[in-house]
Design a protein around this motif. Sequence first.
Motif, PDB file in Angstrom:
ATOM      1  N   TYR A   1       1.952   5.569   3.483  1.00  0.00           N
ATOM      2  CA  TYR A   1       2.048   4.398   4.357  1.00  0.00           C
ATOM      3  C   TYR A   1       3.192   4.582   5.359  1.00  0.00           C
ATOM      4  O   TYR A   1       3.063   4.245   6.537  1.00  0.00           O
ATOM      5  CB  TYR A   1       2.280   3.133   3.534  1.00  0.00           C
ATOM      6  CG  TYR A   1       1.027   2.424   3.092  1.00  0.00           C
ATOM      7  CD1 TYR A   1       0.147   1.873   4.033  1.00  0.00           C
ATOM      8  CD2 TYR A   1       0.713   2.284   1.746  1.00  0.00           C
ATOM      9  CE1 TYR A   1      -1.007   1.207   3.623  1.00  0.00           C
ATOM     10  CE2 TYR A   1      -0.443   1.619   1.331  1.00  0.00           C
ATOM     11  CZ  TYR A   1      -1.294   1.087   2.282  1.00  0.00           C
ATOM     12  OH  TYR A   1      -2.446   0.422   1.892  1.00  0.00           O
TER      13      TYR A   1
ATOM     14  N   TYR B   1      -5.574   1.775   0.894  1.00  0.00           N
ATOM     15  CA  TYR B   1      -4.789   2.665   1.765  1.00  0.00           C
ATOM     16  C   TYR B   1      -5.700   3.446   2.709  1.00  0.00           C
ATOM     17  O   TYR B   1      -5.428   3.536   3.918  1.00  0.00           O
ATOM     18  CB  TYR B   1      -3.948   3.646   0.945  1.00  0.00           C
ATOM     19  CG  TYR B   1      -3.497   4.806   1.784  1.00  0.00           C
ATOM     20  CD1 TYR B   1      -2.452   4.670   2.687  1.00  0.00           C
ATOM     21  CD2 TYR B   1      -4.184   6.032   1.737  1.00  0.00           C
ATOM     22  CE1 TYR B   1      -2.077   5.721   3.509  1.00  0.00           C
ATOM     23  CE2 TYR B   1      -3.819   7.082   2.548  1.00  0.00           C
ATOM     24  CZ  TYR B   1      -2.764   6.919   3.441  1.00  0.00           C
ATOM     25  OH  TYR B   1      -2.413   7.966   4.271  1.00  0.00           O
TER      26      TYR B   1
ATOM     27  N   GLU C   1       3.053  -1.985  -2.079  1.00  0.00           N
ATOM     28  CA  GLU C   1       2.618  -0.800  -2.821  1.00  0.00           C
ATOM     29  C   GLU C   1       3.676  -0.339  -3.819  1.00  0.00           C
ATOM     30  O   GLU C   1       4.858  -0.216  -3.500  1.00  0.00           O
ATOM     31  CB  GLU C   1       2.307   0.342  -1.838  1.00  0.00           C
ATOM     32  CG  GLU C   1       1.768   1.594  -2.494  1.00  0.00           C
ATOM     33  CD  GLU C   1       0.540   1.314  -3.349  1.00  0.00           C
ATOM     34  OE1 GLU C   1       0.597   1.619  -4.552  1.00  0.00           O
ATOM     35  OE2 GLU C   1      -0.444   0.768  -2.805  1.00  0.00           O
TER      36      GLU C   1
ATOM     37  N   LEU D   1       0.742  -2.889   8.160  1.00  0.00           N
ATOM     38  CA  LEU D   1       1.035  -1.718   7.332  1.00  0.00           C
ATOM     39  C   LEU D   1       2.390  -1.857   6.642  1.00  0.00           C
ATOM     40  O   LEU D   1       2.557  -1.424   5.494  1.00  0.00           O
ATOM     41  CB  LEU D   1       1.013  -0.446   8.185  1.00  0.00           C
ATOM     42  CG  LEU D   1      -0.355   0.005   8.715  1.00  0.00           C
ATOM     43  CD1 LEU D   1      -0.204   1.259   9.564  1.00  0.00           C
ATOM     44  CD2 LEU D   1      -1.333   0.262   7.565  1.00  0.00           C
TER      45      LEU D   1
ATOM     46  N   GLU E   1       1.838  -3.904   3.666  1.00  0.00           N
ATOM     47  CA  GLU E   1       1.163  -3.117   2.630  1.00  0.00           C
ATOM     48  C   GLU E   1       2.153  -2.175   1.950  1.00  0.00           C
ATOM     49  O   GLU E   1       2.103  -1.986   0.725  1.00  0.00           O
ATOM     50  CB  GLU E   1       0.021  -2.303   3.259  1.00  0.00           C
ATOM     51  CG  GLU E   1      -1.114  -3.127   3.856  1.00  0.00           C
ATOM     52  CD  GLU E   1      -1.988  -3.770   2.791  1.00  0.00           C
ATOM     53  OE1 GLU E   1      -1.776  -3.517   1.598  1.00  0.00           O
ATOM     54  OE2 GLU E   1      -2.899  -4.538   3.173  1.00  0.00           O
ATOM     55  N   LEU E   2       3.051  -1.607   2.733  1.00  0.00           N
ATOM     56  CA  LEU E   2       4.065  -0.706   2.186  1.00  0.00           C
ATOM     57  C   LEU E   2       4.964  -1.438   1.194  1.00  0.00           C
ATOM     58  O   LEU E   2       5.289  -0.904   0.123  1.00  0.00           O
ATOM     59  CB  LEU E   2       4.895  -0.109   3.321  1.00  0.00           C
ATOM     60  CG  LEU E   2       6.122   0.725   2.928  1.00  0.00           C
ATOM     61  CD1 LEU E   2       5.724   1.895   2.032  1.00  0.00           C
ATOM     62  CD2 LEU E   2       6.843   1.224   4.175  1.00  0.00           C
TER      63      LEU E   2
ATOM     64  N   ASN F   1      -6.945   1.376   5.518  1.00  0.00           N
ATOM     65  CA  ASN F   1      -5.905   1.173   6.526  1.00  0.00           C
ATOM     66  C   ASN F   1      -5.650   2.437   7.339  1.00  0.00           C
ATOM     67  O   ASN F   1      -5.421   2.369   8.556  1.00  0.00           O
ATOM     68  CB  ASN F   1      -4.604   0.727   5.848  1.00  0.00           C
ATOM     69  CG  ASN F   1      -4.626  -0.733   5.452  1.00  0.00           C
ATOM     70  OD1 ASN F   1      -4.987  -1.599   6.245  1.00  0.00           O
ATOM     71  ND2 ASN F   1      -4.245  -1.030   4.216  1.00  0.00           N
TER      72      ASN F   1
END
Length: 229
Positions: free
Chosen positions: A176, A122, A167, A160, A163-164, A125
């Motif tokens: 995020y 995180y 997560e 992103l 990634e969200l 990023n």
Amino acid sequence: TEKMRNWKLFIIVFFSCVAKTWACGFSPYGEDIRFSLFLPTYVNVQGYESFCYHSNSISFEDAKNVYSENVLDWYGFTGEKVAIQHIASFFNESDYRDINEKSNNQFIQFLYKNKKDNVLNYLSNAKKAEPFNSVFFEDDPWELQHQEIKSKRSLFIKKLEAELQKEKDAALQKKYAFLIIRLAYYDGDLLKIEKLFDNYFKTATKNYLYYWSLYFYCFTNKATYIDVV
């Protein structure tokens, strides 16, 4: 009559002059309300002190040596086992290339030692997002690369979002979400801001991430007075 019109004009001018001696009139909330235009307690977030102007404050000395809510949040995340100065130093002075096992920063060392891979990911990023948090890059003041920058920003937003979705940690999900909201603002995607704010912040605790996200949400068509307060 002409005499009556002159008399009315005299009364208006007289009371206009007298009113000036009363300045803004009575203010039940002290001098704060004269300048902030809303109750100072509406935005009760440490680090926002400089936005609350009043006659009793002739400088921003009260805000000196105060760590941001973000730094304090990460300080709590480490169980206060990392010197807060190292956490602040990372956010203020480091970039994504400084996130490695050889780092001298105690905060980064702590994360590697405790195998906080998702947090390290995180932070990497978040640091990579920083150059996109503007209408244009510092090295492109004439916006000659505007379309290229917008394209790169849009691609990073998609990264992103992926990634969200992966997560699992709720706190990191909100972090995020805020990163995406901020980038979406500069990308001109207000609908994305509305969706993310509704999903992650509208009913959430009103902490610093809520207020940071609310700032960008206020530019959308969906924002209302009720949402703000």
